[in-house]
Write a protein that holds these residues in place. Sequence first.
Motif, PDB file in Angstrom:
ATOM      1  N   GLY A   1      16.505 -27.849 -28.293  1.00  0.00           N
ATOM      2  CA  GLY A   1      16.570 -26.627 -29.083  1.00  0.00           C
ATOM      3  C   GLY A   1      17.570 -25.649 -28.499  1.00  0.00           C
ATOM      4  O   GLY A   1      17.558 -25.391 -27.288  1.00  0.00           O
ATOM      5  N   VAL A   2      18.440 -25.123 -29.341  1.00  0.00           N
ATOM      6  CA  VAL A   2      19.498 -24.211 -28.901  1.00  0.00           C
ATOM      7  C   VAL A   2      19.522 -22.975 -29.799  1.00  0.00           C
ATOM      8  O   VAL A   2      19.412 -23.085 -31.020  1.00  0.00           O
ATOM      9  N   PHE A   3      19.666 -21.811 -29.166  1.00  0.00           N
ATOM     10  CA  PHE A   3      19.906 -20.557 -29.887  1.00  0.00           C
ATOM     11  C   PHE A   3      21.362 -20.178 -29.624  1.00  0.00           C
ATOM     12  O   PHE A   3      21.664 -19.519 -28.619  1.00  0.00           O
ATOM     13  N   PRO A   4      22.285 -20.595 -30.502  1.00  0.00           N
ATOM     14  CA  PRO A   4      23.710 -20.426 -30.191  1.00  0.00           C
ATOM     15  C   PRO A   4      24.209 -18.987 -30.214  1.00  0.00           C
ATOM     16  O   PRO A   4      25.353 -18.740 -29.837  1.00  0.00           O
ATOM     17  N   GLU A   5      23.372 -18.041 -30.639  1.00  0.00           N
ATOM     18  CA  GLU A   5      23.747 -16.629 -30.497  1.00  0.00           C
ATOM     19  C   GLU A   5      23.598 -16.173 -29.056  1.00  0.00           C
ATOM     20  O   GLU A   5      24.085 -15.100 -28.687  1.00  0.00           O
ATOM     21  N   ALA A   6      22.869 -16.963 -28.263  1.00  0.00           N
ATOM     22  CA  ALA A   6      22.667 -16.736 -26.821  1.00  0.00           C
ATOM     23  C   ALA A   6      21.655 -15.639 -26.512  1.00  0.00           C
ATOM     24  O   ALA A   6      20.847 -15.778 -25.598  1.00  0.00           O
ATOM     25  N   THR A   7      21.679 -14.541 -27.251  1.00  0.00           N
ATOM     26  CA  THR A   7      20.722 -13.463 -27.033  1.00  0.00           C
ATOM     27  C   THR A   7      20.110 -13.047 -28.374  1.00  0.00           C
ATOM     28  O   THR A   7      20.630 -13.373 -29.437  1.00  0.00           O
ATOM     29  N   ILE A   8      19.001 -12.323 -28.291  1.00  0.00           N
ATOM     30  CA  ILE A   8      18.335 -11.840 -29.500  1.00  0.00           C
ATOM     31  C   ILE A   8      19.256 -10.909 -30.278  1.00  0.00           C
ATOM     32  O   ILE A   8      19.904 -10.029 -29.710  1.00  0.00           O
ATOM     33  N   SER A   9      19.310 -11.107 -31.585  1.00  0.00           N
ATOM     34  CA  SER A   9      20.089 -10.233 -32.455  1.00  0.00           C
ATOM     35  C   SER A   9      19.246  -9.010 -32.811  1.00  0.00           C
ATOM     36  O   SER A   9      18.273  -9.106 -33.556  1.00  0.00           O
ATOM     37  N   GLN A  10      19.631  -7.861 -32.285  1.00  0.00           N
ATOM     38  CA  GLN A  10      18.868  -6.641 -32.540  1.00  0.00           C
ATOM     39  C   GLN A  10      19.115  -6.075 -33.940  1.00  0.00           C
ATOM     40  O   GLN A  10      18.359  -5.222 -34.404  1.00  0.00           O
ATOM     41  N   SER A  11      20.151  -6.576 -34.617  1.00  0.00           N
ATOM     42  CA  SER A  11      20.376  -6.174 -36.009  1.00  0.00           C
ATOM     43  C   SER A  11      19.619  -7.095 -36.958  1.00  0.00           C
ATOM     44  O   SER A  11      19.554  -6.819 -38.163  1.00  0.00           O
ATOM     45  N   PHE A  12      19.061  -8.188 -36.411  1.00  0.00           N
ATOM     46  CA  PHE A  12      18.339  -9.210 -37.181  1.00  0.00           C
ATOM     47  C   PHE A  12      19.243  -9.915 -38.187  1.00  0.00           C
ATOM     48  O   PHE A  12      18.769 -10.510 -39.152  1.00  0.00           O
ATOM     49  N   THR A  13      20.547  -9.831 -37.950  1.00  0.00           N
ATOM     50  CA  THR A  13      21.529 -10.610 -38.700  1.00  0.00           C
ATOM     51  C   THR A  13      22.131 -11.628 -37.738  1.00  0.00           C
ATOM     52  O   THR A  13      21.983 -11.514 -36.517  1.00  0.00           O
ATOM     53  N   LEU A  14      22.826 -12.625 -38.295  1.00  0.00           N
ATOM     54  CA  LEU A  14      23.415 -13.645 -37.435  1.00  0.00           C
ATOM     55  C   LEU A  14      24.594 -13.086 -36.647  1.00  0.00           C
ATOM     56  O   LEU A  14      25.503 -12.476 -37.224  1.00  0.00           O
ATOM     57  N   LYS A  15      24.577 -13.321 -35.345  1.00  0.00           N
ATOM     58  CA  LYS A  15      25.718 -13.011 -34.508  1.00  0.00           C
ATOM     59  C   LYS A  15      26.667 -14.214 -34.534  1.00  0.00           C
ATOM     60  O   LYS A  15      26.388 -15.228 -35.188  1.00  0.00           O
ATOM     61  N   SER A  16      27.764 -14.131 -33.829  1.00  0.00           N
ATOM     62  CA  SER A  16      28.650 -15.287 -33.714  1.00  0.00           C
ATOM     63  C   SER A  16      27.953 -16.375 -32.908  1.00  0.00           C
ATOM     64  O   SER A  16      27.091 -16.093 -32.066  1.00  0.00           O
ATOM     65  N   PHE A  17      28.294 -17.629 -33.188  1.00  0.00           N
ATOM     66  CA  PHE A  17      27.692 -18.777 -32.511  1.00  0.00           C
ATOM     67  C   PHE A  17      28.624 -19.279 -31.413  1.00  0.00           C
ATOM     68  O   PHE A  17      29.834 -19.410 -31.628  1.00  0.00           O
TER      69      PHE A  17
ATOM     70  N   SER B   1      18.889 -22.725 -34.167  1.00  0.00           N
ATOM     71  CA  SER B   1      18.136 -21.662 -34.845  1.00  0.00           C
ATOM     72  C   SER B   1      18.749 -20.293 -34.591  1.00  0.00           C
ATOM     73  O   SER B   1      19.425 -20.061 -33.587  1.00  0.00           O
ATOM     74  N   ASN B   2      18.478 -19.367 -35.523  1.00  0.00           N
ATOM     75  CA  ASN B   2      18.765 -17.960 -35.262  1.00  0.00           C
ATOM     76  C   ASN B   2      17.786 -17.445 -34.209  1.00  0.00           C
ATOM     77  O   ASN B   2      16.811 -18.108 -33.854  1.00  0.00           O
ATOM     78  N   HIS B   3      18.053 -16.225 -33.695  1.00  0.00           N
ATOM     79  CA  HIS B   3      17.258 -15.723 -32.568  1.00  0.00           C
ATOM     80  C   HIS B   3      16.970 -14.240 -32.770  1.00  0.00           C
ATOM     81  O   HIS B   3      17.852 -13.392 -32.617  1.00  0.00           O
ATOM     82  N   ILE B   4      15.701 -13.916 -33.106  1.00  0.00           N
ATOM     83  CA  ILE B   4      15.323 -12.527 -33.397  1.00  0.00           C
ATOM     84  C   ILE B   4      14.096 -12.067 -32.623  1.00  0.00           C
ATOM     85  O   ILE B   4      13.677 -10.919 -32.756  1.00  0.00           O
ATOM     86  N   SER B   5      13.525 -12.948 -31.790  1.00  0.00           N
ATOM     87  CA  SER B   5      12.271 -12.617 -31.114  1.00  0.00           C
ATOM     88  C   SER B   5      12.139 -13.400 -29.815  1.00  0.00           C
ATOM     89  O   SER B   5      12.715 -14.478 -29.663  1.00  0.00           O
ATOM     90  N   TYR B   6      11.338 -12.855 -28.897  1.00  0.00           N
ATOM     91  CA  TYR B   6      11.036 -13.581 -27.664  1.00  0.00           C
ATOM     92  C   TYR B   6      10.159 -14.814 -27.932  1.00  0.00           C
ATOM     93  O   TYR B   6      10.024 -15.674 -27.071  1.00  0.00           O
ATOM     94  N   LEU B   7       9.570 -14.892 -29.103  1.00  0.00           N
ATOM     95  CA  LEU B   7       8.663 -15.991 -29.433  1.00  0.00           C
ATOM     96  C   LEU B   7       9.317 -17.086 -30.266  1.00  0.00           C
ATOM     97  O   LEU B   7       8.654 -18.030 -30.674  1.00  0.00           O
ATOM     98  N   ASP B   8      10.617 -16.984 -30.487  1.00  0.00           N
ATOM     99  CA  ASP B   8      11.277 -17.913 -31.402  1.00  0.00           C
ATOM    100  C   ASP B   8      11.161 -19.367 -30.959  1.00  0.00           C
ATOM    101  O   ASP B   8      11.041 -20.272 -31.789  1.00  0.00           O
ATOM    102  N   PHE B   9      11.200 -19.602 -29.655  1.00  0.00           N
ATOM    103  CA  PHE B   9      11.141 -21.002 -29.210  1.00  0.00           C
ATOM    104  C   PHE B   9       9.792 -21.627 -29.558  1.00  0.00           C
ATOM    105  O   PHE B   9       9.718 -22.827 -29.847  1.00  0.00           O
ATOM    106  N   ILE B  10       8.733 -20.832 -29.564  1.00  0.00           N
ATOM    107  CA  ILE B  10       7.417 -21.370 -29.920  1.00  0.00           C
ATOM    108  C   ILE B  10       7.394 -21.764 -31.392  1.00  0.00           C
ATOM    109  O   ILE B  10       7.004 -22.886 -31.753  1.00  0.00           O
ATOM    110  N   PHE B  11       7.826 -20.852 -32.248  1.00  0.00           N
ATOM    111  CA  PHE B  11       7.791 -21.130 -33.682  1.00  0.00           C
ATOM    112  C   PHE B  11       8.781 -22.223 -34.062  1.00  0.00           C
ATOM    113  O   PHE B  11       8.475 -23.076 -34.903  1.00  0.00           O
ATOM    114  N   SER B  12       9.960 -22.211 -33.457  1.00  0.00           N
ATOM    115  CA  SER B  12      10.929 -23.272 -33.744  1.00  0.00           C
ATOM    116  C   SER B  12      10.366 -24.626 -33.355  1.00  0.00           C
ATOM    117  O   SER B  12      10.544 -25.619 -34.077  1.00  0.00           O
ATOM    118  N   GLY B  13       9.681 -24.672 -32.233  1.00  0.00           N
ATOM    119  CA  GLY B  13       9.078 -25.933 -31.798  1.00  0.00           C
ATOM    120  C   GLY B  13       8.015 -26.437 -32.755  1.00  0.00           C
ATOM    121  O   GLY B  13       7.832 -27.659 -32.911  1.00  0.00           O
TER     122      GLY B  13
END
Length: 242
Positions: A113-129, A42-54
């Motif tokens: 579940g993996v967030f391959p960007e590793a950290t939240i994207s503050q631009s809300f666009t995809l970072k490198s994986f 999944s992409n990663h834009i929030s501290y709550l992403d793991f809940i919603f992804s689940g």
Amino acid sequence: MAELVYRPVIGVALTMFKALDLKIECKGSENIPRTGGAVLVSNHISYLDFIFSGLTALPQKRLVRFMAKDAVFRHKVSGPLMRGMKHIPVDRESGEAAYQHALESLRSGEIIGVFPEATISQSFTLKSFKSGAARLAQEAGVPLVPMALWGTQRLWTKGRPRNFRRHHIPVTMRVGEPMEAPRDQYAGAITRRVRDQVQELLEAAQRAYPVRPKGVDDTWWMPAHLGGTAPTPEAVKAAEAG
């Protein structure tokens, strides 16, 4: 084995989302395998992403074990919950133990579940994986399942206060078809393909999102290329480098 923590936590989360009257829309949950191991990417834009992804796996009666930074597991509140839900702590200085833990879980039929960007994207666009998700899928012989979410940044994201008082915020999710990860292919090439799929799903989630910013003070959660005032990827990189 009974899930003494995970299922009650899901119940609490769903109750909270109902109280906030969040408008959660998910399409593609049927793409998550009903049985066997898989890597949910999944992409990663929030501290709550793991809940919603689940939540995307619940229609298939599956639970997702997420890989998360070990600091979350050391917190006095989140730590016992994360361990009780059997999520996997990742030490970014030495990630081999986490990798082996995830590999064993995949081989035993779990969804990781993996967030391959590793950290939240503050631009809300995809970072490198990073390539770890692809390598896990290759070594375990399981598929990669791409997904994207949108709207979670409006609830709680990096550099912004939590926003649990505002009701009716939409959250849109899209889950794509499983992707094979052949062992004879370069992990970097597989990573690029899964990133392309997540990008397509992210754009679909953004197009389907039912609201747009209201006024100049509400544009922070939209990427710059869509007319918002979130920092550009280049600005984020410059700030991190500085």
